[in-house]
Design a protein around this motif. Structure first.
Motif, mmCIF file in Angstrom:
data_model
loop_
_atom_site.group_PDB
_atom_site.id
_atom_site.type_symbol
_atom_site.label_atom_id
_atom_site.label_comp_id
_atom_site.label_asym_id
_atom_site.label_seq_id
_atom_site.Cartn_x
_atom_site.Cartn_y
_atom_site.Cartn_z
ATOM 1 N N THR A 141 -7.074 3.285 -2.804
ATOM 2 C CA THR A 141 -6.717 4.608 -2.350
ATOM 3 C C THR A 141 -6.042 4.303 -0.893
ATOM 4 O OG1 THR A 141 -8.964 4.698 -1.161
ATOM 5 C CG2 THR A 141 -8.547 5.795 -3.410
ATOM 6 N N THR A 142 -4.713 4.710 -0.938
ATOM 7 C CA THR A 142 -4.119 4.219 0.188
ATOM 8 C C THR A 142 -2.684 5.203 0.381
ATOM 9 O OG1 THR A 142 -2.828 2.194 1.160
ATOM 10 C CG2 THR A 142 -2.896 2.662 -1.235
ATOM 11 N N PHE A 173 0.248 3.774 1.223
ATOM 12 C CA PHE A 173 1.222 2.776 0.813
ATOM 13 C C PHE A 173 1.481 2.695 -0.675
ATOM 14 C CE2 PHE A 173 -0.727 1.757 5.164
ATOM 15 C CZ PHE A 173 0.363 1.905 5.875
ATOM 16 N N ALA A 174 2.678 2.969 -1.045
ATOM 17 C CA ALA A 174 3.098 2.921 -2.451
ATOM 18 C C ALA A 174 3.396 1.497 -2.880
ATOM 19 C CB ALA A 174 3.983 3.941 -2.765
ATOM 20 N N ASP A 175 3.691 0.980 -1.864
ATOM 21 C CA ASP A 175 4.396 -0.477 -2.222
ATOM 22 C C ASP A 175 3.498 -1.568 -2.627
ATOM 23 O OD1 ASP A 175 3.750 -0.697 0.249
ATOM 24 O OD2 ASP A 175 5.309 -1.675 1.214
ATOM 25 N N HIS A 176 2.313 -1.351 -2.530
ATOM 26 C CA HIS A 176 1.254 -2.441 -3.204
ATOM 27 C C HIS A 176 0.637 -2.251 -4.535
ATOM 28 C CE1 HIS A 176 1.075 -3.988 0.892
ATOM 29 N NE2 HIS A 176 0.981 -2.924 1.486
ATOM 30 N N ALA A 177 1.260 -1.375 -5.184
ATOM 31 C CA ALA A 177 0.620 -1.004 -6.375
ATOM 32 C C ALA A 177 0.709 -2.145 -7.622
ATOM 33 C CB ALA A 177 1.526 0.138 -7.173
ATOM 34 N N TYR A 205 -4.419 3.207 -8.749
ATOM 35 C CA TYR A 205 -4.177 3.107 -7.515
ATOM 36 C C TYR A 205 -3.720 4.466 -7.135
ATOM 37 C CZ TYR A 205 -1.040 1.122 -4.035
ATOM 38 O OH TYR A 205 -0.354 1.022 -2.932
ATOM 39 N N LEU A 223 -2.689 7.445 -4.196
ATOM 40 C CA LEU A 223 -2.008 7.564 -3.106
ATOM 41 C C LEU A 223 -2.738 8.795 -2.042
ATOM 42 C CD1 LEU A 223 1.793 7.228 -3.952
ATOM 43 C CD2 LEU A 223 0.357 5.556 -2.660
ATOM 44 N N LYS A 224 -2.753 8.503 -0.792
ATOM 45 C CA LYS A 224 -3.427 9.551 0.005
ATOM 46 C C LYS A 224 -2.130 10.231 0.542
ATOM 47 C CE LYS A 224 -5.389 6.291 2.584
ATOM 48 N NZ LYS A 224 -6.598 5.884 3.362
ATOM 49 N N ARG A 255 -4.967 13.980 -10.072
ATOM 50 C CA ARG A 255 -4.575 12.603 -10.116
ATOM 51 C C ARG A 255 -5.878 12.036 -9.625
ATOM 52 N NH1 ARG A 255 -4.309 8.498 -11.322
ATOM 53 N NH2 ARG A 255 -2.894 6.644 -10.829
#
Length: 248
Positions: free
Chosen positions: A85-86, A88-92, A103, A105-106, A112
């Motif tokens: 839960t983060t 940042f979308a670029d670590h998926a 994964y 997103l916050k 979701r």
């Protein structure tokens, strides 16, 4: 549906983020939150002591990140199901490479989040079915390992002891050692618990090879095999060893 409840750990350095996770979980009656952590060090200890089934894991935290926590715990240790839960979308991609279930997103969107929980349940039910099958006596009898160009087939009855080596194990059998790509926890779960005993976070031993158990100074202990090999018996597994070996 299983009657067992999923035991969940919340790992996020932001208190409000953990509150949001609790609110999102409120509609999931089969989940029990057993702990909260605000950094990687706390989470490492909580996973070891609480042994949760599921962890909601932030990525950027004090003292490291969620990926470093998974790397540290990978050495022979059983990991909970992981949902990142983060913000940042670029670590998926990295998250799924780390075998995360999902994964999210916050800020958390309830629909979701509920979708992620359905994925968690599917994996959880599959694990429970596997454990039930294992409990029925469906244990492996042979292990195939790659040695150069050859594939060696090792009867599990020939195994003396096994040690974790990152995402591999080193299998000691009949005077030889074989490197095998499998975590210690996964391999141990496939072996008959009537014969194979975990005595350390990184060690499993064939109980038929044990000759002696020594209690050492300052609460330490060791297991001595018939060939003279000495292995640490950690406090964490002392009670299970005492019961399995009928120690006084």
């Amino acid at each position: 549906m299983t009657a067992l409840r999923l035991r969940a750990l919340l790992v996020d350095d932001e208190i409000l983020a953990r509150v949001a996770l609790r609110q999102a979980l409120a509609v999931h009656a089969d989940v029990e939150v057993v702990g909260e952590c605000g950094n990687v060090q706390e989470a490492t200890l909580a996973i070891a002591t609480l042994q949760p089934d599921l962890a909601f894991l932030d990525i950027q935290m004090p003292g490291g990140n969620g990926f470093s926590l998974l790397h540290e715990r990978a050495c022979g240790e059983a990991l909970p199901l992981i949902v990142f839960t983060t913000a940042f979308a670029d670590h998926a991609l990295q998250a799924f490479d780390a075998n995360a279930i999902d994964y999210v997103l916050k800020p958390i969107d309830q629909a979701r989040f509920d979708q992620a929980m359905e994925r968690v349940r599917r994996h959880w039910h599959g694990l429970q079915q596997h454990r039930v099958a294992a409990g029925s006596g469906d244990y492996v009898k042979r292990i195939s390992v790659q040695v150069g160009e050859r594939t060696m087939v090792i009867p599990v009855s020939d195994i003396d002891w096994i040690r974790a080596d990152d995402n591999y194990v080193r299998i000691h059998a009949s005077g030889s050692t074989y490197l095998h790509r499998e975590t210690l926890s996964h391999l141990h779960a496939s072996l008959d618990p009537g014969h194979f005993l975990r005595i350390h976070r990184s060690t499993v031993v064939n109980m038929n090879r044990i000759r002696e158990v020594h209690t050492l100074f300052q609460g330490h202990a060791e297991v001595v095999l018939h060939d003279g090999t000495r292995l640490d018996l950690s406090r964490r597994f002392r009670h299970a060893a005492r019961s399995a070996l009928r120690l006084r």
